[in-house]
Design an enzyme around this catalytic site. Sequence first.
Site, PDB file in Angstrom:
ATOM      1  N   TYR A   1      -8.456   2.386  16.702  1.00 36.72           N
ATOM      2  CA  TYR A   1      -7.781   2.803  15.549  1.00 36.72           C
ATOM      3  C   TYR A   1      -7.658   4.386  15.833  1.00 36.72           C
ATOM      4  CZ  TYR A   1      -6.282   3.707  10.579  1.00 36.72           C
ATOM      5  OH  TYR A   1      -5.501   4.068   9.695  1.00 36.72           O
TER       6      TYR A   1
ATOM      7  N   LYS B   1      -4.553   6.751  16.260  1.00 33.12           N
ATOM      8  CA  LYS B   1      -4.011   7.834  15.188  1.00 33.12           C
ATOM      9  C   LYS B   1      -4.127   9.120  15.769  1.00 33.12           C
ATOM     10  CE  LYS B   1      -3.072   5.102  11.930  1.00 33.12           C
ATOM     11  NZ  LYS B   1      -1.419   5.062  11.447  1.00 33.12           N
TER      12      LYS B   1
ATOM     13  N   ASN C   1       5.206   4.222   9.016  1.00 38.66           N
ATOM     14  CA  ASN C   1       3.898   4.016   8.164  1.00 38.66           C
ATOM     15  C   ASN C   1       3.664   2.971   8.622  1.00 38.66           C
ATOM     16  OD1 ASN C   1       2.393   3.848   5.399  1.00 38.66           O
ATOM     17  ND2 ASN C   1       3.292   2.035   5.542  1.00 38.66           N
TER      18      ASN C   1
ATOM     19  N   GLY D   1       0.695  -1.219  -0.073  1.00 35.22           N
ATOM     20  CA  GLY D   1      -0.059  -0.215  -0.150  1.00 35.22           C
ATOM     21  C   GLY D   1       0.870   1.340   0.142  1.00 35.22           C
ATOM     22  N   ILE D   2       0.486   2.193   1.002  1.00 37.11           N
ATOM     23  CA  ILE D   2       1.214   3.359   0.925  1.00 37.11           C
ATOM     24  C   ILE D   2       2.725   3.311   1.334  1.00 37.11           C
ATOM     25  CG2 ILE D   2       1.058   5.512   2.432  1.00 37.11           C
ATOM     26  CD1 ILE D   2      -1.832   5.075   3.083  1.00 37.11           C
TER      27      ILE D   2
ATOM     28  N   PRO E   1      -4.696  -2.830   0.486  1.00 36.01           N
ATOM     29  CA  PRO E   1      -5.162  -4.151   0.944  1.00 36.01           C
ATOM     30  C   PRO E   1      -5.968  -3.871   2.626  1.00 36.01           C
ATOM     31  CG  PRO E   1      -2.977  -4.583   0.229  1.00 36.01           C
ATOM     32  CD  PRO E   1      -3.366  -2.955   0.214  1.00 36.01           C
TER      33      PRO E   1
END
Length: 257
Positions: free
Chosen positions: A154, A158, A90, A17-18, A192
């Site tokens: 989450y 974050k 990340n 991904g990122i 994903p």
Amino acid sequence: MNRVDGKVAIVTGGGSGIGRASSRLLSEAGAEVVVTDIDGDAADETVAEIADAGGSAVAIQHDVTSEAAWETVIAATLENFGSFHVLVNNAGVGGGAQLFEDTPFEMWRQVMSVNLDGVFLGTQQAVKVMRQAGGSIVNISSIMGMVGGANAAYNASKGGVRLLTKSVAVYCGSNGLPIRVNSIHPGYIWTPMIEKIASYIPGGTEQDVRDLLTPRHPIGRLGEPIDVAKGVLFLASDDSSFMTGSELVIDGGYTAV
Ligand SMILES: NC(=O)c1ccc[n+]([C@@H]2O[C@H](COP(=O)([O-])OP(=O)(O)OC[C@H]3O[C@@H](n4cnc5c(N)ncnc54)[C@H](O)[C@@H]3O)[C@@H](O)[C@H]2O)c1
């Protein structure tokens, strides 16, 4: 394009991904990249893609929740390249779709451990190494570090990354350390992690996920990993030389509504 020429960058969660898109773009822009991931094969794949494109990178299997593993990664980076200048924190996990009342404490701890403890450990190691020559630390938070969403663990992890970033930015600045620390807040990016949401909808397909999430982004589409990678490159490079403790929001307008 050589905006990070001569710099050495570590990207965690670089196998997907990122993280993969950021590793590739940093390499294209001139950096030597250390791609780490708990999934060592995935990190190897990213390094193979970079090599195919003519770049230089190494892969290291790495669990960001382990302080000992961080020490190994830093030592290997210094051994290979002599120094490092960019850390992209990340690696992250989503944490499922259960109701708040049903969130197992173990899941809360797991999400906090990867998403927040991992960023703390990496940032601490980076500050120790970068305090003389300087550097840029880029922490991947989320729009879920700014506004409320359905997943408490989450959200909390974050939000923690957002203020950890500001704390270390202020610490470095006020102690004369030439280290910039910034966070990035992506909207929903097709990786994903987001594809997995289909499994939370009975009989759900990837198209269902796109149909559910796209209308929350005024720009009219979900993000792609490269959209975030461009922000990573900007914060890693000297183009962002007056930015520290900042939040770079890359969300297609999600938080503007
Ligand atoms: N995709 C989105 O919509 C979105 C939005 C906002 C923020 N983010 C954040 O962006 C980051 C990258 O997410 P992505 O969407 O590319 O997800 P992804 O699932 O495609 O990639 C995450 C990578 O992190 C690795 N990883 C997981 N646990 C790890 C650990 N303990 N140590 C090292 N590596 C580990 C995985 O193996 C994987 O390669 C995450 O921090 C995520 O929270 C993603």
